[in-house]
Design a protein around this motif. Structure first.
Motif, PDB file in Angstrom:
ATOM      1  N   THR A  85       0.818  -1.218   0.000  1.00 13.76           N
ATOM      2  CA  THR A  85       0.000   0.000   0.000  1.00 13.76           C
ATOM      3  C   THR A  85       0.850   1.265   0.000  1.00 13.76           C
ATOM      4  OG1 THR A  85      -0.151  -0.179   2.410  1.00 13.76           O
ATOM      5  CG2 THR A  85      -1.974  -1.091   1.121  1.00 13.76           C
ATOM      6  N   VAL A  86       2.177   1.113   0.180  1.00 12.06           N
ATOM      7  CA  VAL A  86       3.092   2.262   0.162  1.00 12.06           C
ATOM      8  C   VAL A  86       3.646   2.414  -1.249  1.00 12.06           C
ATOM      9  CG1 VAL A  86       5.245   3.211   1.082  1.00 12.06           C
ATOM     10  CG2 VAL A  86       3.696   1.943   2.589  1.00 12.06           C
ATOM     11  N   PRO A  87       3.274   3.478  -1.963  1.00  8.82           N
ATOM     12  CA  PRO A  87       3.743   3.630  -3.345  1.00  8.82           C
ATOM     13  C   PRO A  87       5.232   3.967  -3.407  1.00  8.82           C
ATOM     14  CG  PRO A  87       2.474   5.559  -2.676  1.00  8.82           C
ATOM     15  CD  PRO A  87       2.372   4.567  -1.555  1.00  8.82           C
ATOM     16  N   LEU A  88       5.939   3.249  -4.272  1.00  5.22           N
ATOM     17  CA  LEU A  88       7.369   3.470  -4.458  1.00  5.22           C
ATOM     18  C   LEU A  88       7.667   3.744  -5.923  1.00  5.22           C
ATOM     19  CD1 LEU A  88       9.127   0.595  -2.441  1.00  5.22           C
ATOM     20  CD2 LEU A  88       8.988   2.996  -1.789  1.00  5.22           C
ATOM     21  N   VAL A  89       8.560   4.688  -6.169  1.00  3.18           N
ATOM     22  CA  VAL A  89       9.155   4.842  -7.493  1.00  3.18           C
ATOM     23  C   VAL A  89      10.451   4.042  -7.472  1.00  3.18           C
ATOM     24  CG1 VAL A  89      10.167   6.446  -9.151  1.00  3.18           C
ATOM     25  CG2 VAL A  89       8.130   7.111  -7.860  1.00  3.18           C
ATOM     26  N   ASP A  90      10.523   3.019  -8.274  1.00  2.00           N
ATOM     27  CA  ASP A  90      11.666   2.104  -8.245  1.00  2.00           C
ATOM     28  C   ASP A  90      12.629   2.438  -9.376  1.00  2.00           C
ATOM     29  OD1 ASP A  90      13.428   0.029  -7.995  1.00  2.00           O
ATOM     30  OD2 ASP A  90      11.925  -1.567  -8.096  1.00  2.00           O
ATOM     31  N   ILE A  91      13.843   2.844  -9.030  1.00  2.00           N
ATOM     32  CA  ILE A  91      14.819   3.162 -10.075  1.00  2.00           C
ATOM     33  C   ILE A  91      15.808   2.006 -10.290  1.00  2.00           C
ATOM     34  CG2 ILE A  91      14.582   5.660  -9.845  1.00  2.00           C
ATOM     35  CD1 ILE A  91      17.187   5.679  -8.287  1.00  2.00           C
ATOM     36  N   LYS A  92      15.389   0.825  -9.841  1.00  3.45           N
ATOM     37  CA  LYS A  92      16.097  -0.421 -10.170  1.00  3.45           C
ATOM     38  C   LYS A  92      17.522  -0.469  -9.635  1.00  3.45           C
ATOM     39  CE  LYS A  92      12.407  -1.530 -12.495  1.00  3.45           C
ATOM     40  NZ  LYS A  92      11.427  -2.466 -11.909  1.00  3.45           N
ATOM     41  N   GLY A  93      17.699   0.019  -8.422  1.00  3.45           N
ATOM     42  CA  GLY A  93      18.989  -0.119  -7.767  1.00  3.45           C
ATOM     43  C   GLY A  93      19.028  -1.362  -6.901  1.00  3.45           C
ATOM     44  N   SER A  94      20.206  -1.806  -6.558  1.00  2.00           N
ATOM     45  CA  SER A  94      20.388  -2.937  -5.657  1.00  2.00           C
ATOM     46  C   SER A  94      21.026  -2.449  -4.362  1.00  2.00           C
ATOM     47  CB  SER A  94      21.296  -3.992  -6.296  1.00  2.00           C
ATOM     48  OG  SER A  94      20.708  -4.520  -7.469  1.00  2.00           O
ATOM     49  N   PRO A  95      20.792  -3.142  -3.239  1.00  2.00           N
ATOM     50  CA  PRO A  95      21.431  -2.743  -1.988  1.00  2.00           C
ATOM     51  C   PRO A  95      22.951  -2.707  -2.121  1.00  2.00           C
ATOM     52  CG  PRO A  95      19.738  -4.399  -1.587  1.00  2.00           C
ATOM     53  CD  PRO A  95      19.915  -4.315  -3.070  1.00  2.00           C
ATOM     54  N   GLY A  96      23.569  -1.797  -1.407  1.00  2.00           N
ATOM     55  CA  GLY A  96      25.015  -1.681  -1.459  1.00  2.00           C
ATOM     56  C   GLY A  96      25.705  -2.777  -0.675  1.00  2.00           C
TER      57      GLY A  96
END
Length: 354
Positions: free
Chosen positions: A104-115
């Motif tokens: 229910t929390v909208p996210l804009v995903d820029i396709k990064g991976s965790p560091g």
């Protein structure tokens, strides 16, 4: 150079608050971050912040983001209340989360991976790609808004920021979410990180994205890209050491910085273990400091900010700045934060984590 007071600034017509969320395995180093009850539980902090910012409470995340040992509440409380009081819209950006918040929390995903742990040779494999996708997001937003404020949530972000600052030629101590800054541990981690990547302080001054790739975190690439893509509209980098590092990255990439102001809390500026004001002077960054006066709060958890716990995060300093732009008193802000803090105290039972 100190920026003008928000009280004399004109209210923007189309403002937007952005919070960039990510994780780095650097946070797994015991003692490096206080942004979670244990090192492994820092995975939950950014998605928990996102849920609080979006809904006012935790939803799927099994614990409320707290700083040990006194359960000092997440600065997401400050930002949530400030955005509600001002009516400023917000956007949550996933730059590389380990755990996602509720659907229910909208996210804009820029396709990064965790560091990765910055002591590994490569910390952010796709630093350039994250920057470019952030740039495209900024470019898309610049014709829709006339004022952008950007905050972050990434445990161990001050350590990765210190490493990137060293790699691009800026020395000095950085702040911490802990009341006692683990400076010697951070310095050792940064030395080991630079050594593992085969770089010396200042080597990557002309290639700051490579500095992020070697010893940074995905949040830095994302925020730098967004700001670069925004062009010349007014930008507030809402945060302390991490945003100073992002400013350095933007500057040494050759993008203009005259439209950028760093805004953080007095708790960062008053941290005697760090050299924040000196760092800003070396960077040539404009800045403003805000004070929520939590020492006057009736709640012990909020008063812990005055004792040096947490200090900043989730754009809290900038969010306070917004309320001042909109003519909202610090007493009103603090009162509403106390109400939300008491509401949230019913959630976040650590026994829910298996």
């Amino acid at each position: 150079m100190e920026a003008p007071s928000p009280k004399i600034m004109n209210k923007p017509e189309k403002p937007l608050f952005i919070c960039v969320l990510a994780n780095t395995e650097t946070a797994y180093i015991e003692g490096i971050s206080a942004a979670g009850k244990t090192a492994k539980l820092t995975d939950y902090t950014p998605p928990g912040d996102a849920e609080v910012l979006e809904t006012g409470m935790v939803v799927d995340i099994p614990i409320l983001p707290m700083t040990s040992p006194y359960d000092t509440p997440t600065p997401a409380l400050i930002t949530r209340v400030a955005l509600n009081l001002t009516g400023v819209k917000h956007m949550l950006v996933n730059a590389g989360l380990k755990i996602l918040p509720a659907k229910t929390v909208p996210l804009v995903d820029i396709k990064g991976s965790p560091g990765k742990d910055i002591r590994e040779p490569i910390a952010v494999e796709d630093a350039q790609g994250i920057f470019e996708r952030g740039f495209n997001l900024g470019k898309d937003l610049r014709n829709k808004y006339d004022f952008i404020m950007i905050g972050e949530s990434i445990p161990a972000g001050t350590t990765t920021a210190n490493a990137v600052l060293n790699a691009i030629g800026y020395d000095g101590n950085v702040s911490s979410s802990a009341s006692v800054n683990p400076l010697e541990l951070k310095k050792k981690v940064v030395r080991d990180a630079l050594a593992s990547s085969g770089i010396k302080p200042g080597d990557l001054r002309e290639d700051p994205i490579e500095a992020i790739r070697c010893v940074g975190d995905p949040m830095m690439s994302a925020v730098a890209g967004i700001v670069a893509g925004l062009g010349n509209i007014p930008v507030i980098l809402a945060g302390g050491t991490q945003m100073a590092a992002v400013f350095g990255v933007i500057k040494h990439l050759g993008y203009p910085t005259e439209n950028i102001t760093i805004v953080t809390t007095c708790y960062v500026m008053n941290d005697t273990s760090a050299h924040f004001e000196q760092l800003l002077a070396e960077l040539g960054a404009r800045y403003h400091i805000t004070d929520p006066e939590f020492g006057q709060s009736r709640l012990q958890g909020l008063r812990q900010y005055e004792a040096g716990f947490v200090k900043e995060g989730v754009g809290a300093g900038g969010a306070i700045y917004l309320t001042q732009m909109y003519g909202i008193s610090v007493e009103k802000l603090r009162s509403e934060i106390e109400v939300l803090c008491e509401k949230l105290s019913k959630y976040g039972d650590i026994n829910r984590v298996k």
